[in-house]
Design an enzyme around this catalytic site. Structure first.
Site, PDB file in Angstrom:
ATOM      1  CB  SER A  59      -0.832  -0.006   1.288  1.00 41.80           C
ATOM      2  OG  SER A  59      -1.431   1.253   1.520  1.00 41.80           O
ATOM      3  CE1 TYR A  91      -3.754  -2.531   5.331  1.00 38.92           C
ATOM      4  CE2 TYR A  91      -3.341  -0.176   5.044  1.00 38.92           C
ATOM      5  CZ  TYR A  91      -3.619  -1.426   4.509  1.00 38.92           C
ATOM      6  OH  TYR A  91      -3.757  -1.567   3.139  1.00 38.92           O
TER       7      TYR A  91
HETATM    8  N1  LIG Z   1      -8.733  -0.642  -1.115  1.00 41.67           N
HETATM    9  C1  LIG Z   1      -7.764   0.142  -0.710  1.00 41.67           C
HETATM   10  O1  LIG Z   1      -7.993   1.342  -0.498  1.00 41.67           O
HETATM   11  C2  LIG Z   1      -6.362  -0.383  -0.572  1.00 41.67           C
HETATM   12  C3  LIG Z   1      -5.310   0.534  -0.519  1.00 41.67           C
HETATM   13  C4  LIG Z   1      -4.019   0.066  -0.383  1.00 41.67           C
HETATM   14  C5  LIG Z   1      -3.777  -1.297  -0.294  1.00 41.67           C
HETATM   15  N2  LIG Z   1      -4.826  -2.168  -0.333  1.00 41.67           N
HETATM   16  C6  LIG Z   1      -4.517  -3.596  -0.203  1.00 41.67           C
HETATM   17  O2  LIG Z   1      -5.041  -4.276  -1.311  1.00 41.67           O
HETATM   18  C7  LIG Z   1      -5.279  -5.636  -0.955  1.00 41.67           C
HETATM   19  C8  LIG Z   1      -6.640  -6.053  -1.479  1.00 41.67           C
HETATM   20  O3  LIG Z   1      -7.618  -5.321  -0.789  1.00 41.67           O
HETATM   21  P1  LIG Z   1      -8.958  -4.782  -1.461  1.00 41.67           P
HETATM   22  O4  LIG Z   1      -8.890  -3.322  -1.500  1.00 41.67           O
HETATM   23  O5  LIG Z   1      -9.266  -5.520  -2.705  1.00 41.67           O
HETATM   24  O6  LIG Z   1      -9.998  -5.143  -0.290  1.00 41.67           O
HETATM   25  P2  LIG Z   1     -11.177  -6.192  -0.178  1.00 41.67           P
HETATM   26  O7  LIG Z   1     -12.181  -5.963  -1.246  1.00 41.67           O
HETATM   27  O8  LIG Z   1     -11.626  -6.091   1.245  1.00 41.67           O
HETATM   28  O9  LIG Z   1     -10.483  -7.607  -0.423  1.00 41.67           O
HETATM   29  C9  LIG Z   1      -9.775  -8.290   0.567  1.00 41.67           C
HETATM   30  C10 LIG Z   1      -9.683  -9.751   0.175  1.00 41.67           C
HETATM   31  O10 LIG Z   1      -8.958 -10.452   1.207  1.00 41.67           O
HETATM   32  C11 LIG Z   1      -9.718 -11.575   1.639  1.00 41.67           C
HETATM   33  N3  LIG Z   1      -9.496 -11.833   3.045  1.00 41.67           N
HETATM   34  C12 LIG Z   1      -9.716 -11.009   4.099  1.00 41.67           C
HETATM   35  N4  LIG Z   1      -9.425 -11.634   5.257  1.00 41.67           N
HETATM   36  C13 LIG Z   1      -9.013 -12.881   4.924  1.00 41.67           C
HETATM   37  C14 LIG Z   1      -8.585 -14.004   5.674  1.00 41.67           C
HETATM   38  N5  LIG Z   1      -8.508 -13.962   7.014  1.00 41.67           N
HETATM   39  N6  LIG Z   1      -8.239 -15.140   5.014  1.00 41.67           N
HETATM   40  C15 LIG Z   1      -8.310 -15.192   3.654  1.00 41.67           C
HETATM   41  N7  LIG Z   1      -8.692 -14.160   2.895  1.00 41.67           N
HETATM   42  C16 LIG Z   1      -9.050 -13.016   3.521  1.00 41.67           C
HETATM   43  C17 LIG Z   1     -11.184 -11.172   1.374  1.00 41.67           C
HETATM   44  O11 LIG Z   1     -11.992 -12.304   1.170  1.00 41.67           O
HETATM   45  P3  LIG Z   1     -12.898 -13.026   2.263  1.00 41.67           P
HETATM   46  O12 LIG Z   1     -13.570 -11.960   3.063  1.00 41.67           O
HETATM   47  O13 LIG Z   1     -13.816 -13.838   1.414  1.00 41.67           O
HETATM   48  O14 LIG Z   1     -11.971 -13.878   3.057  1.00 41.67           O
HETATM   49  C18 LIG Z   1     -11.041 -10.418   0.059  1.00 41.67           C
HETATM   50  O15 LIG Z   1     -11.017 -11.325  -1.023  1.00 41.67           O
HETATM   51  C19 LIG Z   1      -5.096  -5.710   0.564  1.00 41.67           C
HETATM   52  O16 LIG Z   1      -3.850  -6.272   0.877  1.00 41.67           O
HETATM   53  C20 LIG Z   1      -5.147  -4.260   1.000  1.00 41.67           C
HETATM   54  O17 LIG Z   1      -4.412  -4.030   2.186  1.00 41.67           O
HETATM   55  C21 LIG Z   1      -6.107  -1.745  -0.480  1.00 41.67           C
END
Ligand SMILES: NC(=O)c1ccc[n+]([C@@H]2O[C@H](COP(=O)([O-])OP(=O)(O)OC[C@H]3O[C@@H](n4cnc5c(N)ncnc54)[C@H](OP(=O)(O)O)[C@@H]3O)[C@@H](O)[C@H]2O)c1
Length: 259
Positions: free
Chosen positions: A138, A151
């Site tokens: 991130s 985080y």
């Molecule tokens: N969105 C943002 O603003 C942002 C910014 C910077 C970085 N990121 C990073 O991008 C990555 C993807 O996030 P996203 O934005 O796509 O968010 P998201 O839509 O919440 O996706 C998170 C994914 O992780 C899975 N997950 C969560 N807890 C889990 C667990 N205990 N075991 C297995 N799977 C798990 C969720 O699936 P289930 O709930 O089905 O398990 C979901 O598929 C993350 O690493 C996040 O830190 C996001």
């Protein structure tokens, strides 16, 4: 045939990465907790593309979850060419007030399982001298983050760990990319309880599909650190020379509660 393993593939950036990679004709292993979402995505991807999609429904914050995934992949007889450690969660709030269980889960997911999966799948890649790893960090990785202290620190770990092993592997056929998204439209904001934060109130927040496309291209180029968006790139580079106190104040201002 090539296989990509994506964690956190049930929603957001991971789901969009799965769509992009399936279009290229690459088989997929999709990992997350929500079996139904993974199965629906499998149906969609197999109907649209000539690929086989396997699903593993598992909580990656559990001890040795990475090993469990690895053993299931070995049993399926698959060789992972692309490992994408994308699953991650955040948690908003002052550290004194946040819930330890959620923080412990975050550390296990964002750090421990990512590291274990990388170690296990890297072995096969080394034997074949071929592979690409993409770890999703991130823009939080570039500075300390008041109101999301654990985080931000977990993402600094992902960045530094990935850069270091990428360097170790520089003379091999294996590349390591750290994707650093800024705020992105996905489920993340809600699961991190960020409703009060100013961060997601700004205009022009990109879609998960746009970030996934950028991440995929960066991984295929073997780019070491891939920061999505020019504003994010500028902010990330400025933290290197600005005084620490100022960096903290800016991060606090960006993250702060909206009135
Ligand atoms: N969105 C943002 O603003 C942002 C910014 C910077 C970085 N990121 C990073 O991008 C990555 C993807 O996030 P996203 O934005 O796509 O968010 P998201 O839509 O919440 O996706 C998170 C994914 O992780 C899975 N997950 C969560 N807890 C889990 C667990 N205990 N075991 C297995 N799977 C798990 C969720 O699936 P289930 O709930 O089905 O398990 C979901 O598929 C993350 O690493 C996040 O830190 C996001």
């Amino acid at each position: 045939m090539e296989t990509a393993l994506i964690t956190g593939a049930s929603t957001g950036i991971g789901k969009e990465l799965a769509r992009i990679i399936a279009e290229k004709g690459t088989n997929l292993v999709l990992v997350a907790r929500s079996l139904e979402k993974l199965e629906n995505l499998k149906i969609e991807l197999e109907a649209k593309n000539k690929v086989s999609v396997f699903t593993i429904a598992l909580d990656l914050s559990e001890a040795n979850a990475g090993l469990e995934v690895y053993e299931q992949v070995v049993q399926l007889g698959l060789e992972v060419t692309y490992l994408i450690n994308n699953a991650g969660v955040g948690l908003y709030g002052e550290f004194y007030a946040t819930d330890w269980e959620r923080e412990n889960t975050m550390i296990n997911l964002n750090i421990t399982s990512l590291t274990q999966l990388t170690k296990l799948f890297l072995k096969g890649m080394m034997e074949r001298n071929r592979g690409r790893i993409m770890n999703v960090a991130s823009t939080a990785a570039f500075q300390p983050g008041p109101l999301m202290s654990v985080y931000f620190a977990s993402k600094a770990y992902v960045l530094h760990f990935s850069e270091a092993i990428g360097y170790e592997l520089r003379d091999t056929g294996i590349t390591v990319t750290t994707l650093c998204p800024g705020p992105t439209i996905s489920e993340f904001k809600d699961t991190a309880s960020m409703g009060e934060s100013r961060l997601f109130k700004q205009k022009g927040i990109p879609s998960s599909a746009a970030v996934a496309e950028y991440g995929y291209k960066s991984m295929m180029k073997g780019k070491s650190v891939a920061i999505h968006g020019w504003k994010n790139r500028l902010l990330a580079s400025s933290t290197g020379f600005a005084p620490r106190r100022l960096v903290l104040a800016i991060a606090d201002r960006i993250q702060g509660r909206s009135k």
